[in-house]
Write an enzyme that holds these catalytic residues in place. Structure first.
Site, mmCIF file in Angstrom:
data_model
loop_
_atom_site.group_PDB
_atom_site.id
_atom_site.type_symbol
_atom_site.label_atom_id
_atom_site.label_comp_id
_atom_site.label_asym_id
_atom_site.label_seq_id
_atom_site.Cartn_x
_atom_site.Cartn_y
_atom_site.Cartn_z
ATOM 1 N N SER A 56 43.194 40.345 33.560
ATOM 2 C CA SER A 56 42.282 39.151 34.010
ATOM 3 C C SER A 56 40.829 39.395 33.116
ATOM 4 O O SER A 56 40.731 40.419 32.968
ATOM 5 C CB SER A 56 41.949 38.998 35.354
ATOM 6 O OG SER A 56 43.395 38.802 36.182
HETATM 7 C C1 SAM Z 1 46.903 38.580 36.164
HETATM 8 S S1 SAM Z 1 48.192 39.581 35.926
HETATM 9 C C2 SAM Z 1 47.692 41.033 36.782
HETATM 10 C C3 SAM Z 1 46.149 41.708 36.239
HETATM 11 C C4 SAM Z 1 46.125 43.218 37.023
HETATM 12 N N1 SAM Z 1 45.713 42.982 38.252
HETATM 13 C C5 SAM Z 1 45.143 43.806 35.956
HETATM 14 O O1 SAM Z 1 44.203 44.545 36.507
HETATM 15 O O2 SAM Z 1 45.880 44.193 34.708
HETATM 16 C C6 SAM Z 1 49.533 39.162 37.224
HETATM 17 C C7 SAM Z 1 50.562 40.085 37.543
HETATM 18 O O3 SAM Z 1 51.232 39.549 38.583
HETATM 19 C C8 SAM Z 1 52.568 40.052 38.546
HETATM 20 N N2 SAM Z 1 53.446 39.075 39.505
HETATM 21 C C9 SAM Z 1 53.883 37.882 39.549
HETATM 22 N N3 SAM Z 1 54.524 37.625 40.628
HETATM 23 C C10 SAM Z 1 54.368 39.015 41.367
HETATM 24 C C11 SAM Z 1 54.975 39.397 42.459
HETATM 25 N N4 SAM Z 1 55.794 38.543 43.515
HETATM 26 N N5 SAM Z 1 54.849 40.493 42.911
HETATM 27 C C12 SAM Z 1 54.301 41.383 42.040
HETATM 28 N N6 SAM Z 1 53.795 41.319 41.018
HETATM 29 C C13 SAM Z 1 53.818 39.867 40.781
HETATM 30 C C14 SAM Z 1 52.966 39.495 36.975
HETATM 31 O O4 SAM Z 1 54.043 40.381 36.695
HETATM 32 C C15 SAM Z 1 51.518 40.348 36.473
HETATM 33 O O5 SAM Z 1 51.703 41.293 35.680
#
Ligand code: SAM
Length: 289
Positions: free
Chosen positions: A105
Protein backbone atom coordinates in the site's frame (compact mmCIF):
# COMPACT_ATOMS: atom_id res chain seq x y z
CA UNK A 1 18.98 10.96 -3.77
CA UNK A 2 19.74 7.76 -1.92
CA UNK A 3 17.10 5.65 -0.16
CA UNK A 4 17.56 7.39 3.20
CA UNK A 5 17.12 10.83 1.67
CA UNK A 6 14.08 9.66 -0.28
CA UNK A 7 12.58 8.19 2.89
CA UNK A 8 13.13 11.45 4.77
CA UNK A 9 11.55 13.41 1.95
CA UNK A 10 8.60 11.03 1.86
CA UNK A 11 8.09 11.50 5.63
CA UNK A 12 8.12 15.29 5.18
CA UNK A 13 5.59 15.01 2.38
CA UNK A 14 3.33 12.92 4.63
CA UNK A 15 3.79 15.55 7.37
CA UNK A 16 2.36 18.07 4.92
CA UNK A 17 -0.85 16.11 4.28
CA UNK A 18 -3.92 17.17 6.21
CA UNK A 19 -4.57 14.93 9.19
CA UNK A 20 -1.15 15.18 10.86
CA UNK A 21 -0.86 11.41 10.91
CA UNK A 22 2.72 11.49 12.17
CA UNK A 23 2.62 14.48 14.46
CA UNK A 24 0.99 12.88 17.50
CA UNK A 25 2.52 9.44 16.83
CA UNK A 26 6.30 9.94 17.21
CA UNK A 27 6.90 6.18 17.27
CA UNK A 28 5.35 5.91 13.81
CA UNK A 29 7.59 8.57 12.28
CA UNK A 30 10.61 6.91 13.89
CA UNK A 31 9.65 3.48 12.58
CA UNK A 32 8.91 4.86 9.13
CA UNK A 33 12.36 6.48 8.99
CA UNK A 34 14.11 3.40 10.39
CA UNK A 35 12.63 0.76 8.08
CA UNK A 36 14.02 0.55 4.53
CA UNK A 37 10.78 0.18 2.59
CA UNK A 38 12.80 -0.83 -0.47
CA UNK A 39 13.86 -4.03 1.29
CA UNK A 40 10.25 -5.23 1.20
CA UNK A 41 9.33 -4.26 -2.37
CA UNK A 42 9.82 -6.95 -5.04
CA UNK A 43 12.25 -6.14 -7.86
CA UNK A 44 9.40 -6.06 -10.40
CA UNK A 45 6.18 -4.27 -9.59
CA UNK A 46 3.48 -2.48 -11.53
CA UNK A 47 2.70 1.15 -10.95
CA UNK A 48 -1.05 1.67 -11.42
CA UNK A 49 -1.66 4.05 -14.32
CA UNK A 50 -3.22 7.35 -13.19
CA UNK A 51 -7.03 7.26 -12.85
CA UNK A 52 -8.80 8.21 -16.05
CA UNK A 53 -5.78 7.47 -18.24
CA UNK A 54 -5.88 4.78 -20.89
CA UNK A 55 -3.18 2.17 -21.46
CA UNK A 56 -1.52 -0.60 -19.51
CA UNK A 57 -0.03 -0.38 -16.03
CA UNK A 58 3.74 0.04 -16.51
CA UNK A 59 6.16 -2.44 -14.99
CA UNK A 60 8.99 -1.02 -12.86
CA UNK A 61 12.10 -3.15 -12.93
CA UNK A 62 14.75 -2.55 -10.27
CA UNK A 63 17.54 -3.94 -12.44
CA UNK A 64 16.62 -2.09 -15.62
CA UNK A 65 15.79 1.23 -13.92
CA UNK A 66 17.03 1.31 -10.32
CA UNK A 67 16.37 5.04 -9.89
CA UNK A 68 12.84 4.93 -11.27
CA UNK A 69 12.03 1.89 -9.14
CA UNK A 70 13.42 3.46 -5.93
CA UNK A 71 11.72 6.77 -6.64
CA UNK A 72 8.37 5.00 -6.92
CA UNK A 73 8.99 3.12 -3.66
CA UNK A 74 9.12 6.49 -1.89
CA UNK A 75 6.26 8.29 -3.64
CA UNK A 76 3.88 8.81 -0.72
CA UNK A 77 0.65 8.25 -2.64
CA UNK A 78 1.70 5.47 -5.03
CA UNK A 79 0.82 1.88 -4.17
CA UNK A 80 2.96 -0.66 -5.99
CA UNK A 81 1.19 -3.70 -7.35
CA UNK A 82 2.91 -6.99 -6.61
CA UNK A 83 0.32 -9.42 -7.94
CA UNK A 84 -2.43 -9.32 -10.58
CA UNK A 85 -5.24 -11.88 -10.98
CA UNK A 86 -3.87 -14.03 -8.17
CA UNK A 87 -0.60 -14.47 -10.06
CA UNK A 88 -2.05 -15.32 -13.49
CA UNK A 89 -0.40 -12.18 -14.95
CA UNK A 90 3.37 -12.53 -14.78
CA UNK A 91 5.57 -9.51 -13.93
CA UNK A 92 7.34 -9.50 -17.26
CA UNK A 93 5.84 -6.43 -18.87
CA UNK A 94 3.12 -3.79 -18.67
CA UNK A 95 -0.25 -5.19 -17.57
CA UNK A 96 -3.63 -4.57 -19.18
CA UNK A 97 -5.55 -6.14 -16.32
CA UNK A 98 -6.60 -3.99 -13.35
CA UNK A 99 -7.52 -6.99 -11.23
CA UNK A 100 -4.93 -6.23 -8.56
CA UNK A 101 -4.70 -8.92 -5.90
CA UNK A 102 -1.63 -7.94 -3.85
CA UNK A 103 0.39 -4.79 -3.33
CA UNK A 104 2.45 -2.73 -0.97
CA UNK A 105 0.00 0.00 0.00
CA UNK A 106 1.16 3.57 -0.52
CA UNK A 107 3.08 5.06 2.40
CA UNK A 108 0.50 7.72 3.19
CA UNK A 109 -2.24 5.10 3.61
CA UNK A 110 -0.01 2.79 5.66
CA UNK A 111 0.72 5.69 8.02
CA UNK A 112 -2.93 6.77 8.14
CA UNK A 113 -4.08 3.26 9.05
CA UNK A 114 -1.46 2.85 11.77
CA UNK A 115 -2.37 6.27 13.12
CA UNK A 116 -6.00 5.20 13.52
CA UNK A 117 -5.00 1.78 14.89
CA UNK A 118 -2.87 3.55 17.51
CA UNK A 119 -1.13 0.44 18.88
CA UNK A 120 0.45 0.76 22.29
CA UNK A 121 3.75 -0.74 23.42
CA UNK A 122 3.31 -4.43 24.21
CA UNK A 123 -0.11 -4.75 22.52
CA UNK A 124 -0.94 -8.00 20.76
CA UNK A 125 -1.75 -7.38 17.10
CA UNK A 126 -3.38 -9.42 14.36
CA UNK A 127 -2.81 -8.20 10.82
CA UNK A 128 -4.83 -9.58 7.91
CA UNK A 129 -3.05 -9.27 4.54
CA UNK A 130 0.70 -9.63 5.08
CA UNK A 131 1.57 -8.79 1.48
CA UNK A 132 5.23 -7.74 1.49
CA UNK A 133 5.54 -7.74 5.29
CA UNK A 134 6.23 -4.00 5.41
CA UNK A 135 3.26 -3.11 7.59
CA UNK A 136 4.06 -6.03 9.92
CA UNK A 137 7.58 -4.75 10.50
CA UNK A 138 6.31 -1.24 11.33
CA UNK A 139 3.91 -2.81 13.83
CA UNK A 140 6.76 -4.84 15.29
CA UNK A 141 8.69 -1.62 15.90
CA UNK A 142 5.89 -0.44 18.16
CA UNK A 143 4.58 -3.51 19.96
CA UNK A 144 7.49 -5.96 19.68
CA UNK A 145 7.85 -8.56 16.93
CA UNK A 146 6.65 -11.47 19.05
CA UNK A 147 3.34 -9.68 19.62
CA UNK A 148 2.52 -9.48 15.90
CA UNK A 149 0.69 -12.18 13.95
CA UNK A 150 0.20 -11.48 10.27
CA UNK A 151 -1.99 -13.63 8.01
CA UNK A 152 -1.70 -13.95 4.24
CA UNK A 153 -4.05 -16.07 2.15
CA UNK A 154 -1.67 -16.56 -0.77
CA UNK A 155 0.96 -19.12 0.33
CA UNK A 156 3.84 -17.94 -1.90
CA UNK A 157 3.30 -14.33 -0.82
CA UNK A 158 3.27 -15.42 2.84
CA UNK A 159 6.47 -17.38 2.28
CA UNK A 160 8.21 -14.43 0.63
CA UNK A 161 7.13 -12.06 3.41
CA UNK A 162 8.40 -14.42 6.12
CA UNK A 163 11.73 -14.72 4.30
CA UNK A 164 12.02 -10.95 3.78
CA UNK A 165 11.22 -10.30 7.44
CA UNK A 166 13.84 -12.81 8.56
CA UNK A 167 16.46 -11.24 6.26
CA UNK A 168 15.67 -7.76 7.52
CA UNK A 169 15.48 -8.60 11.20
CA UNK A 170 18.61 -10.78 11.25
CA UNK A 171 18.93 -12.37 14.67
CA UNK A 172 16.09 -10.31 16.14
CA UNK A 173 12.61 -11.80 16.62
CA UNK A 174 10.23 -11.63 13.67
CA UNK A 175 6.46 -11.30 13.44
CA UNK A 176 4.69 -14.64 12.97
CA UNK A 177 3.48 -14.93 9.37
CA UNK A 178 0.61 -17.40 8.99
CA UNK A 179 -0.46 -18.63 5.55
CA UNK A 180 -4.22 -18.84 5.80
CA UNK A 181 -7.55 -17.08 5.56
CA UNK A 182 -7.44 -14.04 7.84
CA UNK A 183 -11.22 -13.99 7.99
CA UNK A 184 -10.89 -16.85 10.47
CA UNK A 185 -8.32 -14.95 12.49
CA UNK A 186 -5.69 -16.84 14.46
CA UNK A 187 -7.27 -18.08 17.69
CA UNK A 188 -4.01 -19.65 18.88
CA UNK A 189 -2.69 -16.18 19.84
CA UNK A 190 -5.99 -14.45 20.72
CA UNK A 191 -7.11 -12.18 22.29
CA UNK A 192 -5.71 -9.25 20.30
CA UNK A 193 -5.55 -5.64 21.44
CA UNK A 194 -5.42 -4.45 17.85
CA UNK A 195 -6.70 -5.99 14.61
CA UNK A 196 -5.80 -4.41 11.29
CA UNK A 197 -6.83 -5.61 7.88
CA UNK A 198 -5.20 -4.45 4.67
CA UNK A 199 -7.80 -6.32 2.62
CA UNK A 200 -11.21 -4.74 2.13
CA UNK A 201 -14.30 -6.43 3.60
CA UNK A 202 -18.01 -6.15 2.93
CA UNK A 203 -18.80 -7.52 6.36
CA UNK A 204 -16.58 -7.65 9.47
CA UNK A 205 -15.75 -11.35 9.97
CA UNK A 206 -17.21 -12.71 13.24
CA UNK A 207 -13.84 -14.27 14.16
CA UNK A 208 -12.31 -10.81 14.52
CA UNK A 209 -14.92 -9.90 17.12
CA UNK A 210 -14.45 -13.23 18.89
CA UNK A 211 -10.67 -12.74 19.01
CA UNK A 212 -10.70 -9.06 20.03
CA UNK A 213 -9.84 -8.22 23.63
CA UNK A 214 -12.28 -5.88 25.43
CA UNK A 215 -11.50 -2.36 24.21
CA UNK A 216 -9.55 -3.66 21.21
CA UNK A 217 -9.33 -1.41 18.17
CA UNK A 218 -10.21 -2.92 14.79
CA UNK A 219 -9.22 -1.02 11.64
CA UNK A 220 -10.27 -2.29 8.23
CA UNK A 221 -11.16 -0.95 4.82
CA UNK A 222 -14.81 -1.64 3.96
CA UNK A 223 -16.65 -1.70 0.65
CA UNK A 224 -19.40 0.94 0.66
CA UNK A 225 -22.36 1.73 -1.64
CA UNK A 226 -20.77 5.13 -2.44
CA UNK A 227 -18.36 3.97 -5.18
CA UNK A 228 -15.44 4.36 -2.75
CA UNK A 229 -14.04 2.17 0.00
CA UNK A 230 -13.84 3.65 3.49
CA UNK A 231 -11.61 3.00 6.47
CA UNK A 232 -13.62 1.68 9.41
CA UNK A 233 -12.42 2.00 13.00
CA UNK A 234 -14.22 -0.06 15.61
CA UNK A 235 -13.73 -0.53 19.34
CA UNK A 236 -14.65 -3.93 20.80
CA UNK A 237 -17.20 -3.66 23.62
CA UNK A 238 -16.07 -6.76 25.52
CA UNK A 239 -19.46 -8.42 24.98
CA UNK A 240 -18.82 -9.81 21.53
CA UNK A 241 -19.69 -6.63 19.63
CA UNK A 242 -17.89 -3.53 18.42
CA UNK A 243 -18.89 -0.03 17.40
CA UNK A 244 -17.22 2.88 15.68
CA UNK A 245 -17.22 4.97 12.55
CA UNK A 246 -15.65 5.56 9.17
CA UNK A 247 -12.58 7.75 9.37
CA UNK A 248 -11.51 8.34 5.78
CA UNK A 249 -11.88 7.27 2.17
CA UNK A 250 -9.44 4.63 0.88
CA UNK A 251 -9.10 2.20 -2.01
CA UNK A 252 -8.22 -1.43 -1.32
CA UNK A 253 -8.27 -4.84 -2.89
CA UNK A 254 -10.97 -7.15 -1.60
CA UNK A 255 -10.44 -9.85 0.97
CA UNK A 256 -10.50 -13.00 -1.12
CA UNK A 257 -13.66 -14.48 0.36
CA UNK A 258 -15.51 -11.17 0.07
CA UNK A 259 -14.96 -10.41 -3.59
CA UNK A 260 -18.46 -11.26 -4.87
CA UNK A 261 -21.09 -8.53 -4.61
CA UNK A 262 -23.67 -8.92 -1.87
CA UNK A 263 -26.85 -6.87 -1.63
CA UNK A 264 -26.15 -3.82 0.55
CA UNK A 265 -29.05 -4.54 2.89
CA UNK A 266 -27.64 -8.05 3.49
CA UNK A 267 -24.43 -6.53 4.89
CA UNK A 268 -26.18 -3.99 7.07
CA UNK A 269 -26.30 -0.89 4.88
CA UNK A 270 -29.29 1.38 4.52
CA UNK A 271 -30.97 1.58 1.13
CA UNK A 272 -32.07 4.62 -0.87
CA UNK A 273 -35.60 4.15 0.46
CA UNK A 274 -34.27 4.75 3.98
CA UNK A 275 -33.31 8.33 3.08
CA UNK A 276 -35.36 11.51 3.58
CA UNK A 277 -34.68 14.41 1.26
CA UNK A 278 -35.59 17.99 2.13
CA UNK A 279 -35.06 20.90 -0.26
CA UNK A 280 -35.81 24.49 0.77
CA UNK A 281 -34.29 27.96 0.84
CA UNK A 282 -31.58 26.57 3.15
CA UNK A 283 -30.47 24.12 0.46
CA UNK A 284 -30.75 20.38 0.19
CA UNK A 285 -30.38 17.90 3.01
CA UNK A 286 -30.39 14.14 2.68
CA UNK A 287 -30.61 12.20 5.91
CA UNK A 288 -31.48 8.76 7.20
CA UNK A 289 -34.97 8.62 8.69
C1 SAM B 1 -2.95 -4.47 0.14
S1 SAM B 1 -2.20 -6.03 0.19
C2 SAM B 1 -1.30 -6.04 1.70
C3 SAM B 1 -0.29 -4.99 1.95
C4 SAM B 1 0.62 -5.38 3.10
N1 SAM B 1 0.01 -5.13 4.38
C5 SAM B 1 2.00 -4.77 3.02
O1 SAM B 1 2.45 -4.14 3.98
O2 SAM B 1 2.66 -4.98 2.01
C6 SAM B 1 -3.56 -7.09 0.66
C7 SAM B 1 -3.14 -8.53 0.89
O3 SAM B 1 -4.24 -9.20 1.49
C8 SAM B 1 -4.19 -10.55 1.09
N2 SAM B 1 -5.51 -11.15 1.40
C9 SAM B 1 -6.68 -11.04 0.72
N3 SAM B 1 -7.65 -11.72 1.35
C10 SAM B 1 -7.08 -12.25 2.45
C11 SAM B 1 -7.57 -13.07 3.50
N4 SAM B 1 -8.85 -13.47 3.54
N5 SAM B 1 -6.72 -13.45 4.47
C12 SAM B 1 -5.41 -13.06 4.45
N6 SAM B 1 -4.89 -12.31 3.47
C13 SAM B 1 -5.72 -11.90 2.50
C14 SAM B 1 -3.83 -10.46 -0.38
O4 SAM B 1 -3.33 -11.67 -0.86
C15 SAM B 1 -2.81 -9.32 -0.36
O5 SAM B 1 -1.50 -9.82 -0.25
Amino acid sequence: MDATELRERCARQIDGFSGGYFTDRPWLREAFLAVPREHFVPDRVWRPRPKGEAGPHPLLDRTADPEGWLGAVYEPTTPLITQIEDGAVRPDGPAESSEFTSSISCSSVVVKMLHHLDPQEGDTVLEIGTGTGYNAVLLAARVGATNVVSMEIQPDIAERAARTLRQYRGDRDVPLVVAGDGESGYPERAPYDRIISTACVREVPPAWLEQAAPGAVIVTPMVTPFAVDALLRLVADGEGGAAGSFVTVVSFMRARGQRPYRPWSEVGWFTLRDLDVRVDAGGQRIRLH
